[in-house]
Design a protein around this motif. Structure first.
Motif, short mmCIF file in Angstrom:
data_model
loop_
_atom_site.label_atom_id
_atom_site.label_comp_id
_atom_site.label_asym_id
_atom_site.label_seq_id
_atom_site.Cartn_x
_atom_site.Cartn_y
_atom_site.Cartn_z
N ARG A 39 102.01 39.73 29.81
CA ARG A 39 102.29 41.01 30.62
C ARG A 39 102.53 40.65 32.13
N ALA A 40 101.44 40.21 32.64
CA ALA A 40 101.41 39.46 34.03
C ALA A 40 102.54 38.49 34.35
N THR A 42 105.36 38.10 32.63
CA THR A 42 106.77 38.94 32.63
C THR A 42 107.15 39.70 33.86
N ASP A 43 105.98 40.40 34.35
CA ASP A 43 106.23 41.39 35.32
C ASP A 43 106.34 40.37 36.85
N HIS A 44 105.37 39.53 36.88
CA HIS A 44 105.18 39.04 38.25
C HIS A 44 105.50 37.66 38.43
N GLU A 45 105.71 37.00 37.45
CA GLU A 45 106.34 35.44 37.36
C GLU A 45 105.30 34.31 37.93
N SER A 88 110.89 34.54 34.83
CA SER A 88 111.57 35.45 34.12
C SER A 88 112.92 35.36 34.01
N ASN A 92 112.29 41.54 38.06
CA ASN A 92 112.06 42.96 38.64
C ASN A 92 111.80 42.51 40.21
N LYS A 94 110.70 44.45 42.21
CA LYS A 94 109.64 45.64 42.66
C LYS A 94 108.49 44.76 42.20
N LEU A 95 108.71 44.13 41.19
CA LEU A 95 107.29 43.69 40.40
C LEU A 95 107.03 41.85 40.73
N SER A 96 108.16 41.36 41.06
CA SER A 96 108.05 39.87 40.86
C SER A 96 107.40 39.37 42.30
#
Length: 101
Positions: A39-40, A42-45, A88, A92, A94-96
């Motif tokens: 999950r991390a 995928t969201d943050h790279e 990714s 995103n 906002k999250l990357s």
């Protein structure tokens, strides 16, 4: 993945101020830990992982397993902290950790 020294240097610079997202202790890589790493990434790279295991050999085995399982690249390993990168497909902003300013 990243292969040039300049790319790795840039990722290490970005990862310097990050806090560890996942902590791996005596139980090692459980299903829930693997799910959180997935999950991390995928969201943050770009993420930091704290590995609190016995010796260097165990830490090396865990870092190799994480990179193979999640198709990620180990960017840096200092002490008990690993810096892991996986690009990714649709980041995103906002999250990357790569796209945030």
């Amino acid at each position: 993945m990243t292969s040039s020294a300049a790319d790795k240097k840039h990722l290490r610079r970005l990862g310097h101020n990050l806090k560890p997202i996942v902590t791996i202790a005596n139980k090692g890589l459980t299903d829930s830990v693997n799910a959180e790493i997935e999950r991390a990434l995928t969201d943050h790279e770009l993420i930091k992982i704290k590995v609190s295991v016995g010796d260097r050999a165990a830490k090396k085995l865990i870092s190799d397993e994480i990179c193979q399982t999640h198709k990620a690249a180990l960017t840096q390993s200092i002490g008990h902290i690993l810096l892991i990168f996986r690009a990714s497909l649709k980041p995103n902003p906002k999250l990357s950790n790569l796209l945030r300013k």
